[in-house]
Every structure is written in C-alpha cells, then in structure tokens.
Design an enzyme around this catalytic site. Structure first.
Site, PDB file in Angstrom:
ATOM      1  N   LYS A  39     -24.849 -19.259 -24.706  1.00  0.00           N
ATOM      2  CA  LYS A  39     -23.715 -19.229 -23.774  1.00  0.00           C
ATOM      3  C   LYS A  39     -23.691 -20.497 -22.913  1.00  0.00           C
ATOM      4  O   LYS A  39     -22.639 -21.111 -22.705  1.00  0.00           O
ATOM      5  CB  LYS A  39     -23.825 -17.994 -22.877  1.00  0.00           C
ATOM      6  CG  LYS A  39     -22.649 -17.838 -21.935  1.00  0.00           C
ATOM      7  CD  LYS A  39     -22.918 -16.787 -20.882  1.00  0.00           C
ATOM      8  CE  LYS A  39     -22.545 -15.409 -21.370  1.00  0.00           C
ATOM      9  NZ  LYS A  39     -22.737 -14.391 -20.307  1.00  0.00           N
ATOM     10  N   PHE A 145     -14.796  -7.835  -5.225  1.00  0.00           N
ATOM     11  CA  PHE A 145     -13.718  -6.849  -5.384  1.00  0.00           C
ATOM     12  C   PHE A 145     -12.692  -7.342  -6.407  1.00  0.00           C
ATOM     13  O   PHE A 145     -11.513  -7.034  -6.311  1.00  0.00           O
ATOM     14  CB  PHE A 145     -13.043  -6.588  -4.032  1.00  0.00           C
ATOM     15  CG  PHE A 145     -13.985  -6.043  -2.990  1.00  0.00           C
ATOM     16  CD1 PHE A 145     -14.323  -4.695  -2.985  1.00  0.00           C
ATOM     17  CD2 PHE A 145     -14.557  -6.875  -2.038  1.00  0.00           C
ATOM     18  CE1 PHE A 145     -15.201  -4.185  -2.036  1.00  0.00           C
ATOM     19  CE2 PHE A 145     -15.433  -6.377  -1.082  1.00  0.00           C
ATOM     20  CZ  PHE A 145     -15.762  -5.026  -1.086  1.00  0.00           C
ATOM     21  N   LEU A 146     -13.148  -8.163  -7.354  1.00  0.00           N
ATOM     22  CA  LEU A 146     -12.215  -8.785  -8.294  1.00  0.00           C
ATOM     23  C   LEU A 146     -11.720  -7.773  -9.318  1.00  0.00           C
ATOM     24  O   LEU A 146     -12.473  -6.920  -9.772  1.00  0.00           O
ATOM     25  CB  LEU A 146     -12.919  -9.932  -9.035  1.00  0.00           C
ATOM     26  CG  LEU A 146     -13.645 -10.947  -8.153  1.00  0.00           C
ATOM     27  CD1 LEU A 146     -14.368 -11.974  -9.018  1.00  0.00           C
ATOM     28  CD2 LEU A 146     -12.651 -11.634  -7.226  1.00  0.00           C
ATOM     29  N   LYS A 199     -18.589  -1.404  -0.956  1.00  0.00           N
ATOM     30  CA  LYS A 199     -18.204  -1.642  -2.353  1.00  0.00           C
ATOM     31  C   LYS A 199     -18.116  -0.323  -3.133  1.00  0.00           C
ATOM     32  O   LYS A 199     -17.107  -0.029  -3.790  1.00  0.00           O
ATOM     33  CB  LYS A 199     -19.224  -2.577  -3.009  1.00  0.00           C
ATOM     34  CG  LYS A 199     -19.177  -2.648  -4.514  1.00  0.00           C
ATOM     35  CD  LYS A 199     -17.928  -3.344  -5.015  1.00  0.00           C
ATOM     36  CE  LYS A 199     -17.750  -3.135  -6.497  1.00  0.00           C
ATOM     37  NZ  LYS A 199     -17.446  -4.278  -7.254  1.00  0.00           N
ATOM     38  N   PHE A 244      -2.225   2.252  -6.702  1.00  0.00           N
ATOM     39  CA  PHE A 244      -3.146   3.187  -7.360  1.00  0.00           C
ATOM     40  C   PHE A 244      -2.631   4.621  -7.341  1.00  0.00           C
ATOM     41  O   PHE A 244      -3.385   5.576  -7.232  1.00  0.00           O
ATOM     42  CB  PHE A 244      -4.567   3.067  -6.785  1.00  0.00           C
ATOM     43  CG  PHE A 244      -5.256   1.861  -7.361  1.00  0.00           C
ATOM     44  CD1 PHE A 244      -4.877   0.601  -6.962  1.00  0.00           C
ATOM     45  CD2 PHE A 244      -6.214   1.989  -8.341  1.00  0.00           C
ATOM     46  CE1 PHE A 244      -5.444  -0.528  -7.529  1.00  0.00           C
ATOM     47  CE2 PHE A 244      -6.789   0.868  -8.920  1.00  0.00           C
ATOM     48  CZ  PHE A 244      -6.408  -0.400  -8.499  1.00  0.00           C
ATOM     49  N   LEU A 245      -1.322   4.723  -7.473  1.00  0.00           N
ATOM     50  CA  LEU A 245      -0.707   6.043  -7.594  1.00  0.00           C
ATOM     51  C   LEU A 245       0.074   6.137  -8.905  1.00  0.00           C
ATOM     52  O   LEU A 245       1.036   6.889  -9.006  1.00  0.00           O
ATOM     53  CB  LEU A 245       0.226   6.311  -6.405  1.00  0.00           C
ATOM     54  CG  LEU A 245      -0.436   6.653  -5.070  1.00  0.00           C
ATOM     55  CD1 LEU A 245       0.613   6.922  -3.996  1.00  0.00           C
ATOM     56  CD2 LEU A 245      -1.377   7.860  -5.199  1.00  0.00           C
ATOM     57  N   CYS A 255     -15.946  -1.136 -14.121  1.00  0.00           N
ATOM     58  CA  CYS A 255     -16.381  -0.808 -12.755  1.00  0.00           C
ATOM     59  C   CYS A 255     -16.226   0.652 -12.371  1.00  0.00           C
ATOM     60  O   CYS A 255     -17.198   1.293 -11.967  1.00  0.00           O
ATOM     61  CB  CYS A 255     -15.616  -1.669 -11.752  1.00  0.00           C
ATOM     62  SG  CYS A 255     -16.173  -3.360 -11.727  1.00  0.00           S
ATOM     63  N   LYS A 258     -18.633   3.271 -14.050  1.00  0.00           N
ATOM     64  CA  LYS A 258     -20.029   2.994 -13.702  1.00  0.00           C
ATOM     65  C   LYS A 258     -20.275   3.225 -12.203  1.00  0.00           C
ATOM     66  O   LYS A 258     -21.277   3.843 -11.823  1.00  0.00           O
ATOM     67  CB  LYS A 258     -20.310   1.535 -14.104  1.00  0.00           C
ATOM     68  CG  LYS A 258     -21.373   0.804 -13.362  1.00  0.00           C
ATOM     69  CD  LYS A 258     -21.580  -0.556 -13.982  1.00  0.00           C
ATOM     70  CE  LYS A 258     -20.959  -1.709 -13.227  1.00  0.00           C
ATOM     71  NZ  LYS A 258     -21.516  -2.001 -11.938  1.00  0.00           N
TER      72      LYS A 258
HETATM   73  C1  UDX Z   1     -11.649  -2.447 -10.368  1.00  0.00           C
HETATM   74  C2  UDX Z   1     -11.386  -2.656  -8.864  1.00  0.00           C
HETATM   75  O1  UDX Z   1      -9.964  -2.632  -8.640  1.00  0.00           O
HETATM   76  C3  UDX Z   1     -12.003  -3.954  -8.391  1.00  0.00           C
HETATM   77  O2  UDX Z   1     -11.831  -4.085  -6.992  1.00  0.00           O
HETATM   78  C4  UDX Z   1     -13.514  -3.934  -8.717  1.00  0.00           C
HETATM   79  O3  UDX Z   1     -14.123  -5.127  -8.330  1.00  0.00           O
HETATM   80  C5  UDX Z   1     -13.709  -3.700 -10.213  1.00  0.00           C
HETATM   81  O4  UDX Z   1     -13.047  -2.488 -10.602  1.00  0.00           O
HETATM   82  P1  UDX Z   1     -10.667  -3.373 -12.679  1.00  0.00           P
HETATM   83  O5  UDX Z   1     -11.699  -2.522 -13.350  1.00  0.00           O
HETATM   84  O6  UDX Z   1     -10.473  -4.768 -13.158  1.00  0.00           O
HETATM   85  O7  UDX Z   1     -10.978  -3.477 -11.099  1.00  0.00           O
HETATM   86  O8  UDX Z   1      -9.276  -2.617 -12.880  1.00  0.00           O
HETATM   87  P2  UDX Z   1      -8.139  -1.945 -11.982  1.00  0.00           P
HETATM   88  O9  UDX Z   1      -6.927  -2.776 -12.033  1.00  0.00           O
HETATM   89  O10 UDX Z   1      -8.638  -1.545 -10.654  1.00  0.00           O
HETATM   90  O11 UDX Z   1      -7.855  -0.630 -12.886  1.00  0.00           O
HETATM   91  C6  UDX Z   1      -8.895   0.282 -13.193  1.00  0.00           C
HETATM   92  C7  UDX Z   1      -8.387   1.394 -14.070  1.00  0.00           C
HETATM   93  O12 UDX Z   1      -7.528   2.262 -13.352  1.00  0.00           O
HETATM   94  C8  UDX Z   1      -7.599   0.954 -15.295  1.00  0.00           C
HETATM   95  O13 UDX Z   1      -7.981   1.741 -16.411  1.00  0.00           O
HETATM   96  C9  UDX Z   1      -6.160   1.232 -14.919  1.00  0.00           C
HETATM   97  O14 UDX Z   1      -5.349   1.496 -16.052  1.00  0.00           O
HETATM   98  C10 UDX Z   1      -6.310   2.468 -14.063  1.00  0.00           C
HETATM   99  N1  UDX Z   1      -5.235   2.667 -13.073  1.00  0.00           N
HETATM  100  C11 UDX Z   1      -5.072   1.794 -12.052  1.00  0.00           C
HETATM  101  C12 UDX Z   1      -4.434   3.811 -13.163  1.00  0.00           C
HETATM  102  O15 UDX Z   1      -4.592   4.630 -14.082  1.00  0.00           O
HETATM  103  N2  UDX Z   1      -3.479   4.009 -12.199  1.00  0.00           N
HETATM  104  C13 UDX Z   1      -3.305   3.153 -11.168  1.00  0.00           C
HETATM  105  O16 UDX Z   1      -2.414   3.412 -10.329  1.00  0.00           O
HETATM  106  C14 UDX Z   1      -4.100   2.003 -11.088  1.00  0.00           C
END
Ligand code: UDX
Length: 429
Positions: A39, A145-146, A199, A244-245, A255, A258
C-alpha cells in the site's frame, strides 16, 4: 522537513488517508505510516487505493507534503503529534478489536515529547489505560465524524472538533486544536473519557434515529400513513431536525453496526443492560428482512422467481459493502428459492467476492429484464432516471419495491408498475 514539525498519521486506511491529505492541504508536512508495504509503495507511486470523492485530487495536489513510510522511527523522528487512525473492527464478542491500537502503542516512546492523538474509535476507558501504561506520552482523544462519500468535505467543514485530554497534557490538546483552527468548527475541550463517549453516543444516536423512523414506517404501513410525510412534519421541529429520518431497509457500513454493538458491549461489561440500543440493533436486523413480505404479498412463493437488486453498496457514493443490507437480503431471497440478479455502478468488484451466487449485470435494465420484481437497495441517482415505462415491458412482473423511498411512486405507477415503498401506505395510486 524540520524535526518533529510534521503531523504523524499512523494507519493509512480510509480515515488515515483523508486525515493525512487534508492536513497536507492545510499546509502541514505529513508523515503517514502503514504496515502494508504494498500500500505504501502504491501511494508513493501516486495511486489512491480508496474510492472517496475528491481524495485523489487532494493527494496529488499535496504530493510534496505527504511522505509515506513503513517504519515507526521515521514518524517519531519527524512528528510530535501522532494521529492514530488504525481500524478497530468488531470481535466475535462484539467488543472492539484493539489489537492494531495495541501494536501502535507498543512502538511508542515514553519520553515526554510526543502525543498520541486517538482518531480510531475505541471503547471509553481506552485512553485512560494507555495513559497509565505510558505516563510520559501525552494522550489526546480526537474522534472522527467523517461520512463515507463526503469525508473530505466533512473534514474541511467540521460541525465540531472534540479534543479530550488530561490536565497535564494541555500542550498536546492546544496543538491539536491549533491544527484544526483554520477549519472553523467549534472546539469542544473535555476529558478523555467524555471525548470517547461523544463519538460512541453520536453514532448510537444517529442509528437510533434511523431505527425509530423505520419503526414509525412499519406502523404507517399498518394504519395507512406515509412515513415520508411524517418525517417531513417531524423534521421541521427544530428539536428533532430533518436529518437521519429517511426510512428504508436499514443502516449498514463500517461504523454504525460496529459502534452500536461496541457501545452495547461496553455498557454490558460494566453490568449495565443498554435496553434502548439493544432494540435499535434488533429493529435494524428485522428491517432488512421486511422486503421479503412485500414480495410474497404480490408474488406468492419466491421459488424460481427472478429478483433484481438495484444497488448493493451500504449507501451511494461508495463501493463499501461492509454490513450492507444487500448481504442479508440476498441470503434471505436465495433462502426462499429466488434467483438474484444485481447491478451496482461502483461496488460490483467487492460485491462479487461476498456474493458468489448472484448474477451480476452491467446495467439496471439488463438486471431487470425478465425479473419478477425490482428491489431498490441503494439510492444511486441514476436509478431515478430509469425509463420505467420501457422497463415495465421487459419485466416478467412489473413490481418495484423501493427500499429507500427514493423513487416517485406516482411516476412508477403511471409507467404501469406496482410500487411498494417502506411505510408508504398513505401514498395513493
Ligand atoms: C457514519 C457517521 O455518519 C459518521 O459520523 C461516522 O464517522 C461514521 O459512520 P457513514 O457510515 O459513512 O457515516 O454513513 P452515513 O451517511 O451516516 O449512513 C449510515 C447508514 O445509515 C447507511 O446505511 C445509510 O443508508 C443509512 N441511513 C442514513 C438511513 O437509512 N437513513 C437515514 O436517514 C440516514
């Protein structure tokens, strides 16, 4: 590169490379270490091993400020702040696997001049343990929090920067805050344990929001309401907020699964049963399976039926298949005797390895030809532009189960297909 003026990044995975490239973009010298020699060699040749929008350009533009190494001594020579970005996957027990963090700690020196800055997600209490082991090593908890797909933008425009440290390590906490200062987000100075919990609690809360709206969607189906309308009405309340609704077939990724299990186990290890989080996780598992009932309602037995999956990745703009709902869905469909065809614009290669019995197609229309149902699994924008009128003519049964409430039900129905969303019984033909 001056002595210990560089930023050290340990672990060049997704978090590590985004962190390294963004700190370089801010004008810092960065020395990034990974134990994977192949890598590191690829990165030195200018190759970026991860699909993340904008990252390759950032790495290329800052080539001169990014040094990739395999030996810890090279990092220790050049950097005082060592950002630990190794991964902490779940173990069989659900606890976070800290073996890679341990391997890093074992190589560090206790000489009072360096700080370990923990970006890896670790159970609350990990920092205190490391601090006791190496009292001469400063320790800062600075969780990331990415989000995948927008990680570069998230890094450059943080909502907040959490900096947790013991009173004796103020110099290191100040230095971390200083590094992030050009980015703006509000800095939260706190103790290590609280930073670690911020976190875990943030991810658990976001997962809770999704499982909550998914249960509301399931109730909407019973009482004849539309969860999209319900979420819109709820989200305008500033105490709730609109994000997130989005109801659907469950959360996945690297994330949420886990971190929710790790927090549940962390509580359990101290004898506390985290009931709410236990339910949040269970709701998510069941949600992935509800699609089967929607199919059998229209098709009866699924034996011998061809089911086309649109999208496989855990969300759009990524090729990440970790804990994707599609994995459970495929197993359930095949368990019911269905034949599964699939198309994903980006995740096909990683998906092939995990789903060897699925027929992979090179476009949505070819997956849908002859299918008894389409299931929209990942909301890739191109699925909105499909010509559903033409597709309906090629399907054996014109049926769409929209697992992300992504399509316009009226458009799909006008094109001659039956439409099933998640919690959308209030949507009238
Ligand atoms: C997440 C956190 O948002 C981030 O802050 C942390 O650092 C890592 O975990 P990520 O895993 O990249 O980020 O994805 P995210 O966009 O948060 O979505 C997570 C999951 O939730 C996805 O499967 C997505 O489809 C689902 N989701 C998200 C829903 O089902 N409904 C929503 O309203 C939002």
């Amino acid at each position: 590169m001056g002595e210990r003026n560089a930023v050290g990044v340990i672990g060049i995975g997704w978090v590590g490379l985004v962190t390294a490239a963004c700190f370089a973009e801010l004008g810092n010298e960065v020395v990034a270490l990974d134990v994977d020699e192949a890598k590191v060699a690829a990165l030195r040749r200018g190759e970026v091993p991860i699909h993340e929008p904008g990252l390759a350009e950032l790495v290329e533009r800052n080539r001169d400020r990014l040094r990739y190494v395999v030996a810890m001594d090279e990092v220790l020579e050049r950097a005082a702040l060592l950002f630990c970005c190794v991964d902490t996957p779940p173990t069989y027990s659900g606890d976070a696997d800290l073996s890679r963090v341990r391997a890093v700690v074992e190589q560090l020196r206790d000489d009072g001049r360096r700080a370990l800055v923990m970006k890896s997600t670790v159970p609350a209490g990990t920092g205190a343990t490391i601090r006791r082991e190496l009292p001469g090593l400063a320790y800062v908890s600075c969780p990331e929090f990415l989000k995948e797909g927008t990680a570069v933008a998230d890094f450059m425009h943080p909502d907040r920067v959490v900096v947790g440290a013991d009173p004796g390590d103020e110099w290191a906490a100040d230095a971390v805050e200083e590094l992030y200062r050009p980015l703006g987000g509000e800095a939260i100075r706190t103790d290590i344990g609280s930073a670690e919990m911020i976190k875990l609690a943030s991810n658990a809360f976001l997962a809770t929001k999704i499982s909550f709206i998914n249960e509301i969607a399931n109730v909407c189906e019973e009482v004849g309401a539309d969860v999209v309308e319900v979420a819109r009405g709820m989200g305008l309340d500033q105490r709730i907020g609109p994000s997130f609704l989005r109801a659907g077939i469950g959360w996945g990724g690297s994330c949420f699964p886990k971190d929710t299990i790790a927090l549940k186990q962390l509580a359990g290890n101290s004898g506390y049963h985290f009931q709410l989080l236990t339910a949040v996780i269970e709701v998510n598992e069941l949600q992935k399976r509800r699609v089967i009932g929607k199919l059998t309602k229209h098709l009866g037995s699924l034996v011998g039926k061809r089911i086309a999956l649109l999208g496989l990745a855990f969300k759009p703009d990524t090729d990440d298949m970790r804990e994707a709902s599609s994995l459970v869905l495929v197993a359930r469909l095949q368990g019911e005797g269905a034949q599964v065809a699939a198309y994903d614009p980006v995740a096909e290669d990683p998906a092939r390895e995990l789903l060897p019995t699925v027929e992979f197609c090179d476009s949505a229309p070819s997956a849908l030809a002859g299918a008894d149902a389409a299931i929209l699994v990942t909301e890739w924008p191109e699925f909105r532009d499909l010509d559903w009128g033409e597709i309906a003519k090629t399907m054996a049964t014109p049926l769409v189960v929209d697992g992300r409430n992504f399509l316009d039900p009226a458009t799909v129905r006008a094109a001659g297909l039956a439409y099933e969303g998640i919690g959308r019984n209030g949507v009238i033909d």
